[in-house]
Design an enzyme around this catalytic site. Structure first.
Site, PDB file in Angstrom:
ATOM      1  N   ILE A 154       0.912  -1.307  -0.044  1.00 44.69           N
ATOM      2  CA  ILE A 154      -0.030  -0.094   0.127  1.00 44.69           C
ATOM      3  C   ILE A 154       0.939   1.313   0.067  1.00 44.69           C
ATOM      4  O   ILE A 154       1.981   1.156   0.566  1.00 44.69           O
ATOM      5  CB  ILE A 154      -0.981   0.038   1.036  1.00 44.69           C
ATOM      6  CG1 ILE A 154      -0.321  -0.109   2.524  1.00 44.69           C
ATOM      7  CG2 ILE A 154      -2.151  -1.120   1.190  1.00 44.69           C
ATOM      8  CD1 ILE A 154      -1.065  -0.186   3.857  1.00 44.69           C
ATOM      9  N   ASP A 155       0.324   2.244  -0.511  1.00 45.00           N
ATOM     10  CA  ASP A 155       1.228   3.677  -0.754  1.00 45.00           C
ATOM     11  C   ASP A 155       1.864   4.050   0.668  1.00 45.00           C
ATOM     12  O   ASP A 155       1.042   4.015   1.862  1.00 45.00           O
ATOM     13  CB  ASP A 155       0.488   4.759  -1.504  1.00 45.00           C
ATOM     14  CG  ASP A 155      -0.079   4.302  -2.805  1.00 45.00           C
ATOM     15  OD1 ASP A 155       0.660   3.366  -3.259  1.00 45.00           O
ATOM     16  OD2 ASP A 155      -1.158   4.519  -3.125  1.00 45.00           O
ATOM     17  N   LYS A 156       2.737   5.006   0.509  1.00 42.04           N
ATOM     18  CA  LYS A 156       3.450   5.542   1.655  1.00 42.04           C
ATOM     19  C   LYS A 156       2.328   6.157   2.511  1.00 42.04           C
ATOM     20  O   LYS A 156       2.427   6.081   3.846  1.00 42.04           O
ATOM     21  CB  LYS A 156       4.447   6.668   1.399  1.00 42.04           C
ATOM     22  CG  LYS A 156       4.960   7.572   2.372  1.00 42.04           C
ATOM     23  CD  LYS A 156       5.932   8.288   1.844  1.00 42.04           C
ATOM     24  CE  LYS A 156       6.400   9.332   2.980  1.00 42.04           C
ATOM     25  NZ  LYS A 156       7.477  10.344   2.418  1.00 42.04           N
TER      26      LYS A 156
END
Length: 312
Positions: free
Chosen positions: A142-144
């Protein structure tokens, strides 16, 4: 510094005008530190309109064509680091973590440590080897600036079993998000292929050109005036930035999204307001279906409280 992959994009959105070069590139290169971006600019790895631009303070203009030359990453093994981890479940085969917003999942150029992988290596000792030495154990990501549930594999048997479920789209992955504007229908589906944006290779976009099948199902949880909508989004597929791209595609970008939404944000949102709250899968070893839930983080809940105070 050796020039590796080249990323090219054009400033088309008016809200990007006047933004500093280092801030602009940091927004696009989400998993690369701003200090590393500044180093790239200073060392001649950025061009604007065909000319080297070595000032991080350069202000973007509409129509600018920016080229970023990203040096090839060296496949150095990730090192264990004693970092805070919220472990939701763990056994001899896998671990489920609740990732904090702001934590990068695996090392990337200019971001060699301080990642979830570094923390998992310290906590678990060993992880699966299928995705190499800088992404050990990582089955999905999942994105930062997206928080929430993520599973990692401790061995190759488990990794392979979970990866097959991802390929078959049988894993349950549900997110909560706040979008801009009022979504009129109660629920809907976005079925639109996602690939690299042909006009901006630092972003993803709905495109037939090299795009892969992407399906997102969403339903409205609550509306706030005609300005914002709290939704749940369920992934049928799992493309990079899928929910963010799909919601922007139907003209409802996520609140705070620096890449696919307006430059200006509100209600204290720093990064997209997106949380992976539900994760379910069949354990490859036992055959048992397991499901985990994560409460909304404080920052997300605070934004909802502010929206309720303003629009109720």
């Amino acid at each position: 510094m050796d020039r590796g992959e080249t990323y090219t994009f054009q400033i088309e959105e008016s809200e990007r005008e006047g933004q500093r070069l280092d801030a602009l590139l940091s927004a696009f290169m989400e998993e690369t530190s701003r200090s590393y971006i500044q180093k790239l600019i200073a060392s001649g790895n950025v061009r604007v309109n065909g000319k080297d631009e070595s000032s991080k303070k350069y202000k973007a203009r509409r129509g600018d064509v920016i080229e970023l030359f990203l040096p090839e990453a060296r496949e150095l093994p990730a090192e264990p680091q004693d970092l805070p981890l919220n472990i939701v479940y763990e056994d001899d085969d896998l671990v489920v973590v609740d990732k904090a917003k702001g934590m990068v999942v695996h090392p990337a150029p200019g971001n060699p440590d301080g990642t979830l992988v570094n923390a998992l290596l310290y906590h678990c000792g060993n992880l699966s080897s299928i995705n190499g030495v800088i992404r050990p154990g990582i089955v999905h990501r999942i994105d930062k600036d997206t928080s929430g549930l993520l599973m990692a594999a401790k061995n190759d048997f488990t990794h392979s079993g979970l990866a097959k479920q991802l390929e078959a789209h049988s894993i349950t992955r549900a997110y909560q998000a706040v979008t801009l504007y009022n979504i009129k229908e109660e629920r809907g589906t976005v079925n639109a292929p996602i690939g690299r944006d042909p006009k901006n290779r630092l972003r993803r976009a709905v495109t037939e050109q090299g795009g892969k099948r992407a399906v997102t199902h969403y339903r409205v949880l609550k509306r706030f005036g005609g300005a914002y909508t709290h939704i749940e989004a369920r992934l049928e597929t799992g493309r990079t930035h899928q929910i963010r791209v799909h919601m922007a595609h139907i003209h409802h970008p996520l609140l705070g999204d620096p890449l696919y939404g307006p430059r200006k944000t509100a209600f204290g949102a720093e990064g997209q307001v997106l949380h992976a709250w539900l994760l379910g899968f069949i354990h490859p070893r036992t055959g048992e279906y397991m499901e985990f839930k994560s409460p909304l983080p404080q920052e997300f809940q605070s934004i909802l409280n502010k929206l309720e105070a303003k629009y109720e």
